[in-house]
Design a protein around this motif. Structure first.
Motif, PDB file in Angstrom:
ATOM      1  N   THR A 126      -4.803 -13.118   6.619  1.00 42.94           N
ATOM      2  CA  THR A 126      -3.607 -12.962   5.656  1.00 42.94           C
ATOM      3  C   THR A 126      -4.158 -12.000   4.532  1.00 42.94           C
ATOM      4  O   THR A 126      -5.360 -12.483   4.097  1.00 42.94           O
ATOM      5  N   PRO A 129      -0.787  -7.397  -0.481  1.00 41.86           N
ATOM      6  CA  PRO A 129      -0.480  -6.013  -0.198  1.00 41.86           C
ATOM      7  C   PRO A 129      -1.525  -5.007  -1.289  1.00 41.86           C
ATOM      8  O   PRO A 129      -1.715  -4.008  -1.068  1.00 41.86           O
ATOM      9  N   GLN A 135      -7.854  -5.015   3.567  1.00 38.58           N
ATOM     10  CA  GLN A 135      -7.145  -4.333   4.549  1.00 38.58           C
ATOM     11  C   GLN A 135      -8.166  -3.182   5.266  1.00 38.58           C
ATOM     12  O   GLN A 135      -7.880  -3.287   6.598  1.00 38.58           O
ATOM     13  N   ARG A 151       0.852  -6.020  11.686  1.00 42.82           N
ATOM     14  CA  ARG A 151       1.154  -6.508  10.346  1.00 42.82           C
ATOM     15  C   ARG A 151       2.616  -6.920  10.034  1.00 42.82           C
ATOM     16  O   ARG A 151       3.267  -6.244  10.194  1.00 42.82           O
ATOM     17  N   THR A 152       2.858  -8.249   9.725  1.00 38.85           N
ATOM     18  CA  THR A 152       4.119  -8.626   9.216  1.00 38.85           C
ATOM     19  C   THR A 152       4.038  -9.609   7.965  1.00 38.85           C
ATOM     20  O   THR A 152       2.823 -10.110   7.738  1.00 38.85           O
ATOM     21  N   VAL A 153       4.946  -9.809   7.354  1.00 36.48           N
ATOM     22  CA  VAL A 153       4.975 -10.613   6.014  1.00 36.48           C
ATOM     23  C   VAL A 153       5.001 -12.127   6.711  1.00 36.48           C
ATOM     24  O   VAL A 153       5.793 -12.514   7.585  1.00 36.48           O
ATOM     25  N   ASP A 156       6.463 -15.010   2.103  1.00 35.67           N
ATOM     26  CA  ASP A 156       7.027 -14.123   1.130  1.00 35.67           C
ATOM     27  C   ASP A 156       6.643 -14.755  -0.266  1.00 35.67           C
ATOM     28  O   ASP A 156       6.459 -15.874  -0.457  1.00 35.67           O
ATOM     29  N   GLU A 169       0.683 -11.325   3.892  1.00 35.84           N
ATOM     30  CA  GLU A 169       0.870 -10.279   4.985  1.00 35.84           C
ATOM     31  C   GLU A 169      -0.050 -10.956   6.202  1.00 35.84           C
ATOM     32  O   GLU A 169      -1.394 -10.830   5.852  1.00 35.84           O
ATOM     33  N   TYR A 171      -2.053 -10.110   9.488  1.00 36.38           N
ATOM     34  CA  TYR A 171      -2.710  -9.287  10.429  1.00 36.38           C
ATOM     35  C   TYR A 171      -3.099  -9.951  11.606  1.00 36.38           C
ATOM     36  O   TYR A 171      -4.043 -10.829  11.482  1.00 36.38           O
TER      37      TYR A 171
END
Length: 181
Positions: A126, A129, A135, A151-153, A156, A169, A171
Motif C-alpha cells: 500500500t 497518493p 509509486q 491500483r485500488t483504494v 479510505d 492505495e 498496488y
C-alpha cells in the motif's frame, strides 16, 4: 533452482559494498531508526520492529554494509488467506545510501529469497497518493518482472483514527513469472 527463481536472483545484486540478507532480532533497532529517519513511513513501536525481525525474518530483508550494519530494509509477510501473495509492509534506505538503486535491489532480493522457498505469484503493497518515490519503485518492479499492476483504494482516509492520514492505495503486482522445472 527454477528459471523464475534464477530470474529473481539475477537482479538481486546490491550496490558495491552491500549484501542482501535476512534480518536478525539484533537489527530491529537499526531498522526502527531508518524508518524513523525516513520521515515518510508510519513509524511503528521499536518493539514491533524487534518482533518483525524475529517472526517475519524469512519474508524480510536488510542490506548490510561491510561491517554488518543495516543500510536499508524491506519488511514483508505472506498473506494468510492468499499464501502465494507477498505483502511488502515497509521499504526504507538509510540517507547515506540513497540514490544507488538499493531499494530496488532490496525488493528484488526479497522476492528472490522468498521465491526460492515457496511459490510467489503476486506482490502487494500500500502506498499513499503523495508518495511518488514508492509509486515509482513498485512500477519499475512490475516492469522489470513483466508483471501487470493494479491500483485500488484499500483503506479510505476516514478509516484512520488519526487526523490527516491519507488513503492507503493497494498496488497489486502480478502475475509474477511462473516457476519452471
Amino acid at each position: 533452482m527454477t528459471a523464475a527463481q534464477a530470474q529473481f536472483l539475477e537482479v538481486t545484486e546490491a550496490p558495491d559494498g552491500l549484501r542482501i540478507d535476512h534480518p536478525s532480532v539484533s537489527d530491529g533497532a537499526e531498522i526502527w531508526r531508518i524508518a524513523r529517519d525516513s520521515k515518510v513511513l508510519d513509524l511503528n513501536s521499536s518493539y514491533s520492529y524487534l518482533l518483525w525481525c524475529r517472526d517475519f525474518a524469512a519474508t524480510s530483508v536488510v542490506a548490510r554494509d561491510e561491517e554488518g550494519g543495516v543500510a536499508g530494509f524491506v519488511t514483508g509477510y505472506l498473506r494468510p488467506d492468499r499464501p502465494h501473495t507477498l505483502v511488502v509492509w515497509q521499504v526504507a534506505v538509510d540517507h547515506a545510501q540513497r540514490g544507488r538503486g538499493l531499494a530496488a535491489a532490496l525488493l528484488d532480493g526479497l522476492t528472490g529469497k522468498v521465491a526460492a522457498e515457496r511459490t510467489v505469484t503476486t506482490v502487494e503493497t500500500t502506498i499513499t497518493p503523495d508518495n511518488a518515490a514508492s509509486q515509482a519503485l513498485f512500477a519499475s518492479y512490475a516492469r522489470r518482472h513483466g508483471a501487470g499492476m493494479e491500483r485500488t483504494v484499500l483503506f479510505d482516509a476516514g478509516l484512520f483514527p488519526d487526523d490527516g492520514h491519507l488513503p492507503e492505495e493497494l498496488y497489486r503486482i502480478g502475475p509474477l513469472p511462473a516457476p519452471h522445472a
